[in-house]
Design a protein around this motif. Structure first.
Motif, short mmCIF file in Angstrom:
data_model
loop_
_atom_site.label_atom_id
_atom_site.label_comp_id
_atom_site.label_asym_id
_atom_site.label_seq_id
_atom_site.Cartn_x
_atom_site.Cartn_y
_atom_site.Cartn_z
N LEU A 44 -42.17 22.76 31.28
CA LEU A 44 -41.04 22.74 32.20
C LEU A 44 -39.95 21.79 31.73
CD1 LEU A 44 -42.83 22.85 35.69
CD2 LEU A 44 -41.50 24.66 34.59
N ILE A 45 -40.34 20.69 31.11
CA ILE A 45 -39.35 19.74 30.59
C ILE A 45 -38.52 20.40 29.49
CG2 ILE A 45 -39.09 17.63 29.21
CD1 ILE A 45 -41.39 16.44 30.82
N PHE A 46 -39.17 21.10 28.57
CA PHE A 46 -38.44 21.78 27.50
C PHE A 46 -37.55 22.89 28.05
CE2 PHE A 46 -41.66 19.99 24.52
CZ PHE A 46 -40.78 19.45 23.59
N LEU A 47 -38.04 23.62 29.06
CA LEU A 47 -37.21 24.65 29.68
C LEU A 47 -35.98 24.05 30.34
CD1 LEU A 47 -39.88 26.98 31.37
CD2 LEU A 47 -38.37 27.56 29.46
N THR A 48 -36.15 22.89 30.99
CA THR A 48 -35.03 22.21 31.64
C THR A 48 -34.01 21.74 30.62
OG1 THR A 48 -36.51 21.47 33.41
CG2 THR A 48 -34.39 20.35 33.21
N ILE A 49 -34.47 21.16 29.51
CA ILE A 49 -33.56 20.73 28.44
C ILE A 49 -32.81 21.94 27.90
CG2 ILE A 49 -33.45 19.77 26.11
CD1 ILE A 49 -35.85 18.01 26.84
N GLY A 50 -33.52 23.06 27.75
CA GLY A 50 -32.89 24.27 27.24
C GLY A 50 -31.79 24.77 28.14
N TYR A 51 -32.04 24.84 29.45
CA TYR A 51 -30.99 25.37 30.34
C TYR A 51 -29.84 24.38 30.47
CZ TYR A 51 -31.82 22.90 34.88
OH TYR A 51 -31.89 21.99 35.90
N PHE A 52 -30.11 23.07 30.32
CA PHE A 52 -29.02 22.10 30.37
C PHE A 52 -28.11 22.25 29.14
CE2 PHE A 52 -27.29 17.75 29.69
CZ PHE A 52 -26.58 17.64 30.89
N ILE A 53 -28.69 22.53 27.98
CA ILE A 53 -27.90 22.78 26.77
C ILE A 53 -27.06 24.04 26.96
CG2 ILE A 53 -28.05 23.43 24.33
CD1 ILE A 53 -30.51 21.62 24.12
N LYS A 54 -27.64 25.08 27.56
CA LYS A 54 -26.89 26.32 27.82
C LYS A 54 -25.71 26.06 28.75
CE LYS A 54 -30.95 29.37 27.54
NZ LYS A 54 -31.80 30.30 28.33
N VAL A 55 -25.96 25.31 29.82
CA VAL A 55 -24.91 25.00 30.78
C VAL A 55 -23.78 24.24 30.14
CG1 VAL A 55 -24.40 23.52 32.77
CG2 VAL A 55 -26.33 25.11 32.87
N CYS A 56 -24.10 23.21 29.36
CA CYS A 56 -23.07 22.39 28.72
C CYS A 56 -22.24 23.20 27.73
CB CYS A 56 -23.71 21.19 28.02
SG CYS A 56 -24.36 19.94 29.14
N SER A 57 -22.90 24.08 26.98
CA SER A 57 -22.16 24.90 26.00
C SER A 57 -21.18 25.84 26.70
CB SER A 57 -23.14 25.70 25.14
OG SER A 57 -23.82 26.68 25.92
N LEU A 58 -21.59 26.40 27.83
CA LEU A 58 -20.69 27.28 28.58
C LEU A 58 -19.49 26.51 29.13
CD1 LEU A 58 -23.14 29.60 30.57
CD2 LEU A 58 -21.59 30.27 28.74
N ILE A 59 -19.72 25.31 29.65
CA ILE A 59 -18.62 24.51 30.19
C ILE A 59 -17.63 24.16 29.09
CG2 ILE A 59 -17.99 22.35 31.32
CD1 ILE A 59 -19.39 24.36 33.12
N VAL A 60 -18.13 23.80 27.91
CA VAL A 60 -17.25 23.48 26.78
C VAL A 60 -16.37 24.67 26.42
CG1 VAL A 60 -17.23 23.00 24.30
CG2 VAL A 60 -18.69 21.65 25.82
N LEU A 61 -16.97 25.86 26.38
CA LEU A 61 -16.20 27.07 26.05
C LEU A 61 -15.21 27.42 27.16
CD1 LEU A 61 -18.97 29.34 24.46
CD2 LEU A 61 -17.19 28.04 23.29
N PHE A 62 -15.61 27.26 28.41
CA PHE A 62 -14.71 27.52 29.53
C PHE A 62 -13.46 26.64 29.44
CE2 PHE A 62 -18.47 28.89 32.40
CZ PHE A 62 -18.46 30.14 31.82
N ASP A 63 -13.67 25.36 29.15
CA ASP A 63 -12.55 24.42 29.09
C ASP A 63 -11.69 24.66 27.84
OD1 ASP A 63 -13.36 23.30 31.42
OD2 ASP A 63 -14.32 21.54 30.52
N LYS A 64 -12.33 24.92 26.73
CA LYS A 64 -11.60 25.08 25.47
C LYS A 64 -10.73 26.32 25.47
CE LYS A 64 -12.32 25.30 20.46
NZ LYS A 64 -13.33 25.24 19.37
N TYR A 65 -11.23 27.39 26.02
CA TYR A 65 -10.50 28.67 25.98
C TYR A 65 -9.93 29.07 27.34
CZ TYR A 65 -12.77 29.14 21.45
OH TYR A 65 -13.21 28.94 20.17
N ASN A 66 -9.98 28.14 28.30
CA ASN A 66 -9.43 28.38 29.63
C ASN A 66 -10.01 29.66 30.25
OD1 ASN A 66 -7.84 27.69 31.82
ND2 ASN A 66 -6.08 28.87 31.11
N ILE A 67 -11.32 29.81 30.16
CA ILE A 67 -12.02 30.97 30.72
C ILE A 67 -12.35 30.67 32.18
CG2 ILE A 67 -14.06 32.44 30.56
CD1 ILE A 67 -14.19 31.77 27.60
N GLU A 68 -11.98 31.57 33.06
CA GLU A 68 -12.24 31.39 34.49
C GLU A 68 -13.70 31.70 34.78
OE1 GLU A 68 -11.75 30.12 37.97
OE2 GLU A 68 -9.89 30.33 36.83
N PHE A 69 -14.44 30.70 35.26
CA PHE A 69 -15.88 30.85 35.44
C PHE A 69 -16.24 31.93 36.46
CE2 PHE A 69 -19.37 29.52 38.32
CZ PHE A 69 -20.43 29.93 37.52
#
Length: 450
Positions: free
Chosen positions: A118-143
């Motif tokens: 569960l710890i590894f799964l949580t780290i994995g989804y946190f990495i996914k979340v952060c990568s999406l936020i970075v792309l949303f901000d960089k390319y002005n993508i409306e979530f």
């Protein structure tokens, strides 16, 4: 001179890179992976919940999930500065996650491997979340708009699944309950409710901004499909939630007279449905399936949930785990798990208490519950300082109702496998990464420039 420099800086801030088709494809696939899980292809082919492990294809889903985590990590590495800023602003979430990981020291030896997983799964989804936020901000993508597109695509896929693989859409263990490309009917109901939430929040946000919101045909088409899928899932909780969403939207859009009338009629019809118990009103009929009002009748135990809550709370108190709990992933399981020692036949088929706060209490005790409530309070406090008509605020207002309501009878809080929890953290990270006064500063800057 200073004004000219300010103008140039402001124009530079407004310039954002246009996302390539490759970036958009990654965002869409990542959101799909979050919502449906990594085994969407296998589910679409008709494999049931648990079949994947039985036929030896568990490596497929693990590989797909690992690939998405790896791609997300590459996104963060290619945007080191933005990633560092994001992590700095989201330190409240990191503190919460570190505390949940640290709770693994409380886990029994025979449950430790599940805890680490569960710890590894949580780290994995946190990495996914952060990568999406970075792309949303960089390319002005409306979530919220992007999420709605993905949900609509999944709706169409589910319609195709219903037509092509109709027989495979019904659970063999839960006779007559439609599970679609998800692993169980309750998940189908949650997905449908999320789609309805996205539809209403998107319509409110764009109501005064563009003509897209006036596309009533698309709006009512997907709204109708979402309601139909809720009926087919036979989830009374999500059916009641739709009525609550209709009420919220009704008060949000007081200026639109036509929608007022339509939504008021819908509310009356749903209310009539809820309080009509004397007749068997056939709503949907597909050959061997008959979804009717009688299917939604519930007793005061919420189909056995209150008994589960009572047994779990008694177990925690009996073993003196009220303060710190059993640790992450340390309670629910089969043979040898603390939950297996409870004398309740219902526990043979479930892995949660069907209540978000109780599951928080079981794993992290009163300390964990108190910290999480304080965390939510700080988020709501920051949300109140943001522009009330921003897309994040409008979507979060609707989604928060869905998230809280769902956790009354299901468990989503801090669950790494639950897509509602991951989307919740996606919104939270976005809010923490935003500047509350940014909208007002830019408006004032525009005024000075003009």
């Amino acid at each position: 001179m200073e004004l000219a420099s300010t103008r140039r800086n402001f124009k530079r801030q407004l310039k954002t890179k246009k996302p390539s088709s490759r970036i958009l494809l990654f965002v869409y696939l990542q959101l799909t992976n979050i919502i449906t899980g990594p085994d969407l292809v296998l589910k679409f082919l008709g494999f049931k919940y648990g079949d994947v492990a039985e036929i030896g294809l568990g490596w497929f889903t693990t590989s797909v999930n690992f690939i998405f985590v790896l791609l997300s990590a590459l996104v963060l590495l290619n945007n080191k500065k933005a990633s560092l800023q994001l992590v700095t602003k989201a330190k409240k979430i990191i503190i919460i996650l570190v505390l949940t990981f640290f709770s693994s020291v409380l886990v029994l030896d025979n449950m430790f491997s599940q805890s680490i997983n569960l710890i590894f799964l949580t780290i994995g989804y946190f990495i996914k979340v952060c990568s999406l936020i970075v792309l949303f901000d960089k390319y002005n993508i409306e979530f919220s708009a992007t999420l709605l597109k993905v949900l609509k695509i999944l709706m169409i896929l589910m319609l195709l699944y219903l037509v092509i693989f109709f027989a495979n859409g019904f659970s063999t263990t839960l006779i007559g309950r439609y599970q679609s490309i998800f692993n169980q009917p309750n998940t189908l109901g949650q997905f449908s409710s999320l789609t309805i939430v996205a539809l209403f929040s998107d319509r409110l946000y764009f109501s005064t901004r563009c003509k897209r919101a006036n596309n009533n045909l698309s709006f009512f088409f997907f709204l109708s499909i979402g309601i139909v899928f809720v009926f087919m899932s036979q989830s009374f909780t999500n059916l009641l939630l739709i009525t609550l969403i209709l009420l919220i939207y009704f008060f949000y859009s007081l200026s639109n007279r036509i929608l007022q009338v339509l939504l008021l009629i819908s509310i009356i019809l749903f209310s009539f449905f809820f309080f009509t118990n004397s007749k068997d009103l056939s709503v949907l009929s597909f050959s061997n399936v008959n979804v009717s009002a009688s299917n939604f009748k519930r007793d005061l135990t919420l189909t056995g949930r209150t008994q589960i809550w009572r047994d779990v709370l008694d177990k925690v108190q009996l073993e003196n785990k009220t303060l710190c709990g059993y640790g992450i992933g340390g309670f629910w399981g089969k043979t040898g798990a603390p939950s297996s020692k409870i004398d309740n036949a219902l526990f043979a088929e479930i892995g949660q208490s069907h209540n978000g706060l109780i599951d928080l209490y079981v794993q992290y005790g009163l300390i964990g519950v108190s910290l999480f409530i304080c965390f939510l309070s700080s988020i709501l406090n920051k949300l109140s300082k943001m522009k009330s008509n921003s897309s994040y605020v409008i979507f979060f207002n609707f989604f928060f109702v869905l998230f809280l309501f769902n956790n009354l009878v299901e468990s989503s809080y801090l669950q790494p496998k639950n897509f509602l929890n991951i989307i919740f953290f996606l919104i939270i990270v976005s809010i923490l990464n935003s500047v509350p006064s940014q909208g007002f500063v830019q408006s004032g800057l525009k005024k000075n420039i003009n």
